[in-house]
Design a protein around this motif. Structure first.
Motif, short mmCIF file in Angstrom:
data_model
loop_
_atom_site.label_atom_id
_atom_site.label_comp_id
_atom_site.label_asym_id
_atom_site.label_seq_id
_atom_site.Cartn_x
_atom_site.Cartn_y
_atom_site.Cartn_z
N ASN A 8 -30.43 49.66 -97.21
CA ASN A 8 -29.39 49.71 -96.17
C ASN A 8 -28.09 50.07 -96.89
O ASN A 8 -27.53 49.25 -97.62
N ILE A 9 -27.63 51.28 -96.65
CA ILE A 9 -26.52 51.82 -97.44
C ILE A 9 -25.16 51.54 -96.82
O ILE A 9 -24.13 51.66 -97.49
N ASN A 10 -25.12 51.17 -95.52
CA ASN A 10 -23.86 50.82 -94.87
C ASN A 10 -22.83 51.95 -94.99
O ASN A 10 -21.73 51.76 -95.51
N SER A 11 -23.23 53.14 -94.53
CA SER A 11 -22.44 54.38 -94.50
C SER A 11 -22.79 55.28 -95.68
O SER A 11 -22.29 55.09 -96.80
N VAL A 12 -23.65 56.25 -95.42
CA VAL A 12 -24.12 57.12 -96.49
C VAL A 12 -23.02 58.03 -97.02
O VAL A 12 -22.97 58.31 -98.23
N ARG A 13 -22.12 58.47 -96.16
CA ARG A 13 -21.05 59.36 -96.65
C ARG A 13 -20.06 58.60 -97.53
O ARG A 13 -19.63 59.09 -98.57
N LEU A 14 -19.72 57.38 -97.12
CA LEU A 14 -18.78 56.57 -97.90
C LEU A 14 -19.38 56.20 -99.26
O LEU A 14 -18.67 56.16 -100.27
N ARG A 15 -20.68 55.97 -99.30
CA ARG A 15 -21.30 55.44 -100.52
C ARG A 15 -22.17 56.47 -101.24
O ARG A 15 -22.98 56.10 -102.09
N MET A 16 -21.95 57.75 -100.95
CA MET A 16 -22.74 58.78 -101.61
C MET A 16 -22.63 58.71 -103.14
O MET A 16 -23.63 58.95 -103.84
N PRO A 17 -21.48 58.37 -103.71
CA PRO A 17 -21.42 58.28 -105.18
C PRO A 17 -22.41 57.27 -105.76
O PRO A 17 -23.03 57.54 -106.80
N ILE A 18 -22.59 56.11 -105.11
CA ILE A 18 -23.53 55.16 -105.68
C ILE A 18 -24.97 55.53 -105.35
O ILE A 18 -25.89 55.18 -106.10
N VAL A 19 -25.17 56.25 -104.25
CA VAL A 19 -26.52 56.76 -103.96
C VAL A 19 -26.93 57.74 -105.05
O VAL A 19 -28.05 57.68 -105.59
N GLU A 20 -26.03 58.65 -105.40
CA GLU A 20 -26.31 59.62 -106.46
C GLU A 20 -26.60 58.91 -107.77
O GLU A 20 -27.55 59.27 -108.49
N ARG A 21 -25.81 57.90 -108.08
CA ARG A 21 -26.02 57.16 -109.32
C ARG A 21 -27.39 56.48 -109.33
O ARG A 21 -28.13 56.54 -110.33
N TYR A 22 -27.75 55.88 -108.20
CA TYR A 22 -29.06 55.22 -108.13
C TYR A 22 -30.20 56.23 -108.30
O TYR A 22 -31.16 55.98 -109.04
N LEU A 23 -30.10 57.36 -107.62
CA LEU A 23 -31.16 58.37 -107.71
C LEU A 23 -31.29 58.92 -109.13
O LEU A 23 -32.40 59.15 -109.62
N GLU A 24 -30.17 59.11 -109.79
CA GLU A 24 -30.21 59.62 -111.16
C GLU A 24 -30.81 58.60 -112.13
O GLU A 24 -31.53 58.94 -113.06
N GLU A 25 -30.53 57.31 -111.89
CA GLU A 25 -31.00 56.27 -112.81
C GLU A 25 -32.44 55.82 -112.54
O GLU A 25 -33.17 55.46 -113.48
N HIS A 26 -32.86 55.84 -111.27
CA HIS A 26 -34.16 55.27 -110.92
C HIS A 26 -35.17 56.30 -110.44
O HIS A 26 -36.38 56.02 -110.45
N ALA A 27 -34.71 57.44 -109.98
CA ALA A 27 -35.56 58.58 -109.64
C ALA A 27 -36.75 58.25 -108.74
O ALA A 27 -37.89 58.59 -109.07
N PRO A 28 -36.52 57.60 -107.59
CA PRO A 28 -37.64 57.43 -106.67
C PRO A 28 -38.06 58.79 -106.11
O PRO A 28 -37.27 59.73 -106.06
N ASP A 29 -39.31 58.88 -105.69
CA ASP A 29 -39.77 60.11 -105.06
C ASP A 29 -39.29 60.21 -103.62
O ASP A 29 -39.08 61.30 -103.10
N VAL A 30 -39.13 59.04 -102.99
CA VAL A 30 -38.71 58.97 -101.59
C VAL A 30 -37.67 57.87 -101.46
O VAL A 30 -37.80 56.79 -102.04
N LEU A 31 -36.62 58.16 -100.67
CA LEU A 31 -35.57 57.19 -100.40
C LEU A 31 -35.41 57.04 -98.90
O LEU A 31 -35.15 58.01 -98.19
N CYS A 32 -35.55 55.80 -98.41
CA CYS A 32 -35.34 55.48 -97.00
C CYS A 32 -34.01 54.74 -96.87
O CYS A 32 -33.81 53.70 -97.53
N LEU A 33 -33.14 55.25 -96.03
CA LEU A 33 -31.82 54.66 -95.84
C LEU A 33 -31.68 54.12 -94.42
O LEU A 33 -32.18 54.73 -93.47
N GLN A 34 -30.98 53.00 -94.29
CA GLN A 34 -30.62 52.48 -92.98
C GLN A 34 -29.11 52.34 -92.87
O GLN A 34 -28.41 52.28 -93.87
#
Length: 262
Positions: A8-34
Motif C-alpha cells: 500500500n503505497i499511499n499515493s504512487v506519484r508522491l512516493r515514486m522515488p521510494i518505489v524506484e529505490r525498492y525496485l532497484e534494491e529488491h527486484a521483484p518480478d511483480v509489484l502490486c500497489l494499493q
C-alpha cells in the motif's frame, strides 16, 4: 524463482522515488500497489517501464483508493470486481500465461471508519459487506490464485501491538476477524505471512503516522498474501521490508514479498 510484492503505497506519484529505490534494491518480478490515488492516465507508466516493468494493469480513480499491478513478466488483465458496490477502484486481477496461468488478485479492502458498528457507521457496514461479497466470489475459484493487498484487518492476537487494547478498534474487532476467517475458509486460502513467519512471531506491516513508528512499535499486520493451497506449497520465502518505513516520505505501510518456485 518468481518474486511477488504487495505494497500500500499511499499515493504512487508522491512516493515514486521510494518505489524506484525498492525496485532497484529488491527486484521483484511483480509489484502490486494499493491506494495509488490517481486516475489511470496519471499513473507513472514511463517510470516503471524504465525500470523494466513494462506490463501494467491499473484501476484508478481521482484522488482516492486505486490499485495497480506492474510486472516484468507478460500478463493480461483478468478481472475487476466492485465488491464495494459503489464504483470505487479497489481491485484488479491479472493472469500470467507463462506461469502456468497463475491468477493474481490485487485488492484494497476498505478501512471501515472509526466506529465498529454498522448502525452508527455506514463505512463499517460497507467493509463487512465487501468481505461477504469476496467470500461468495472465493467459493467459486477453480484456478491457482494469489490474493494480495491491504486487507485492513489484523486477524491474530499477535498481529497487533496490544490485543486487549485494540479489541474495540476497527481493524482488530472480533466481528472483522470472524468475517475475514469466513473469506479465508471459502477457498482454504493459506496465509503466506504466517506460513513463513509462524505466530506468535512479530510480523507487522503498518504503523500510524501519528506515533514514532520505531520507538513505540505500535504496529499492526494489515497487509496480506494468501494463496490457493497448491500454489502455497510452491512458496519458498516471505519477507517484510520494514526498513522502508524509515525512508524519506514513506508510506505508512511496508512491502511484503513472497518467492515462488514457478
Amino acid at each position: 524463482m518468481v518474486k511477488i510484492t504487495t505494497w500500500n503505497i499511499n499515493s504512487v506519484r508522491l512516493r515514486m522515488p521510494i518505489v524506484e529505490r525498492y525496485l532497484e534494491e529488491h527486484a521483484p518480478d511483480v509489484l502490486c500497489l494499493q491506494e495509488i490515488k490517481c486516475q489511470e492516465h496519471q499513473f507513472p507508466y514511463e517510470a516503471f517501464a524504465a525500470l523494466g516493468y513494462k506490463h501494467t494493469a491499473v484501476h484508478g480513480q481521482k484522488g482516492y483508493h486505486g490499485v495497480a499491478t506492474v510486472s516484468r513478466v507478460p500478463m493480461n488483465e483478468f478481472s475487476r470486481h466492485d465488491w464495494q458496490d459503489n464504483g470505487e477502484a479497489r481491485h484488479v486481477g491479472v493472469e500470467f500465461p507463462s506461469l502456468d496461468g497463475l491468477v493474481l488478485e490485487n485488492v484494497y479492502i476498505p478501512a471501515g471508519g472509526d466506529v465498529p458498528d454498522r448502525e452508527k457507521n455506514m463505512r463499517f457496514g460497507q467493509k463487512l459487506d465487501f468481505l461477504e461479497r469476496m467470500t461468495r466470489w472465493a467459493e467459486k475459484i477453480d484456478r491457482p490464485t494469489l490474493l494480495v493487498g491491504d486487507f485492513n484487518i489484523a486477524p491474530l492476537e499477535c498481529d497487533v501491538y496490544d490485543h486487549k487494547a485494540l479489541l474495540k478498534v476497527v481493524s482488530h474487532t472480533p466481528l472483522e476477524v470472524e468475517t475475514l476467517n469466513l473469506l479465508q475458509g471459502a477457498h482454504e486460502w493459506v496465509d503466506l505471512g504466517r506460513k513463513h513467519i509462524p505466530a506468535p512471531e512479530r510480523n507487522y506491516s503498518w504503523w500510524s503516522y501519528r506515533t514514532y513508528w520505531q520507538g513505540k512499535d505500535r504496529g499492526r499486520r494489515l497487509d496480506h498474501m494468501w494463496a490457493s493451497p497448491d500454489l502455497a506449497a510452491q512458496s519458498r520465502a516471505h519477507s517484510i521490508a520494514e526498513h522502508t518505513r524509515d525512508w524519506e516520505k514513506p508510506s505508512d505501510h511496508v512491502p511484503l514479498m513472497t518467492e515462488f518456485d514457478l
